[in-house]
Design a protein around this motif. Structure first.
Motif: not given
Length: 441
Positions: A339, A343, A352-355, A357-358, A362
């Motif tokens: 990821s 990214h 900028e996809n949530k998955v 970025k997560y 995170q």
């Protein structure tokens, strides 16, 4: 497009990128080669130690009927054949033999002198009284005793006595259970000896000990070479911190190094538990019986081995733990590394996809890779201390019995590589926050 068609203002960054890719590509090949060698040698070391442990296992040595049979048989043969009586012992033995012979003569004389009812009994009694002089026989008792003692001390008769003494052991060898155990042991040892082209246990142990020492030196050398490669990559980040145009390329190449560290860290052995009795020496019938290198327990596991073992267990809780380790300590790090690359290089919508970025920013708090590192370290400290304590209790030093134990439990190079991956991954995550062209929140 060739470099001649590129404007002068853009030519320098392109050349720098090409040189960076070539340089790091070469270093990546070196890193991958030594990582592969480390993984291969780790597997060879595990296989060799398992063979060593099987042949030297306590069940085939100290707890083996065959081993005890050989040890005791040798002692009995040696004791009987090499037994020598001192003049004092011969004198005492002669007195005992004379008393036994005299008792037998007296008993026979008493039986003959009893009133006989049968015709044959009366004839025998008459013949003994008139033709046998018991006093003359009793006078010859010392000579009989000397002859018997001389026969016992004769080397040929000693050999026969040792053969008689081995009768019980021969009977035990011929029992079905022992035959079955011995055949299994002989088949195992024969197979292993053929594998390593040796003929005796001493040759086997010496050859495997030398091989293991060489493998150990090589694996640590390869580990340090891999760590040097990572240090070089991180040093490049410091030297090129102001060259923004090279950051994306450098980061992608850095990710490839991280993948190599992760793969080797997961597949190479991380911890090895090896407890054995180095030497057991005791006195039996005046002679020393020695058992050496008796392996009590041996296990060598990588993270993937642990996951495989847990998932194959019938208990649901073991399967669940195996799945959790697989997901949070293996799949999460892979997703995180992938990821971060997506990214950084992907278009804004994908980046900028949530998955994405997560996992890029995170997922670290959910990854258990660092937890695994700490857990293995704690297991090693606790288990090593426990084994040291328990084995120390077995140590005995006396004239009759000497036991020396050894604990070879140790963390393996795979653990070093996995720690390096965790620290290196944290560093890359920090770097990504500074170089990302997109919002990292």
């Amino acid at each position: 497009m060739t470099t001649e068609n590129i404007p002068q203002t853009q030519r320098k960054p392109v050349v720098s990128i090409i040189l960076l890719v070539l340089g790091l590509g070469l270093l990546l090949c070196v890193e991958g080669y030594y990582g592969f060698r480390l993984h291969t040698l780790s597997g060879q070391q595990k296989e060799i130690k398992e063979d060593y442990s099987n042949v030297n296992n306590i069940t085939l040595g100290l707890f083996s009927v065959d081993q005890w049979h050989d040890e005791v048989a040798g002692i009995l043969k040696n004791q009987v054949r090499n037994f020598k009586m001192t003049p004092k012992q011969k004198k005492a033995l002669q007195v005992e033999v004379e008393q036994i012979i005299l008792a037998l003569i007296n008993k026979a004389e008493g039986l003959i002198n009893k009133p006989q009812k049968s015709v044959s009994g009366k004839i025998t009694r008459f013949a003994v009284r008139n033709f046998v002089d018991t006093d003359d026989i009793k006078a010859q008792i010392p000579g009989f005793a000397k002859t018997i003692i001389a026969q016992v001390d004769n080397p040929t008769n000693k050999k026969q006595l040792s053969t008689m003494a081995m009768g019980k052991f021969t009977q035990m060898e011929n029992t079905g259970v022992v035959d079955s155990l011995l055949s299994e042991k002989e088949a195992l040892i024969s197979k292993v000896y053929k594998k390593y082209q040796v003929k005796t246990v001493d040759q086997f142990n010496n050859k495997l000990t030398n091989s293991l020492e060489n493998i150990k030196n090589q694996t640590y050398t390869y580990s340090f070479i891999m760590l040097i490669g990572i240090v070089v990559v991180l040093s490049l980040w410091w030297m090129l911190r102001r060259r923004v145009e090279l950051h994306a390329t450098l980061f992608i190449m850095s990710l490839l190094f991280a993948f190599i560290l992760l793969a080797v860290g997961l597949m190479a052995s991380m911890i090895e538990v090896d407890a054995r009795i180095k030497s057991l020496d005791f006195v039996l019938l005046g002679e020393h019986v020695v058992f050496k290198n008796q392996v009590l327990f041996f296990q060598s596991k990588s993270i993937l081995d642990v996951v495989e073992v847990l998932i194959k267990q019938p208990a649901v809780d073991s399967i669940l733990v195996g799945i959790l380790i697989l997901v949070f300590s293996i799949l999460f790090p892979v997703m995180k590394l992938s990821s971060t690359g997506i990214h950084l290089l992907g278009k804004k919508k994908l980046a900028e996809n949530k998955v994405i970025k997560y996992f890029a920013f995170q997922s670290g708090k959910w990854s258990m890779a660092d937890v695994i590192v700490i857990a293995i370290l704690m297991v090693y400290i606790g288990l090593n201390g426990l084994l040291e304590t328990q084995l120390a209790m077995l140590n005995i030093k006396s004239d009759a019995l000497t036991i020396i134990t050894t604990n070879n439990t140790a963390l393996q190079p795979g653990y070093i590589i996995f720690i390096s991956f965790v620290l290196y991954g944290l560093t890359l995550s920090t770097i990504l926050k500074f170089i990302t062209p997109h919002d990292s929140h």
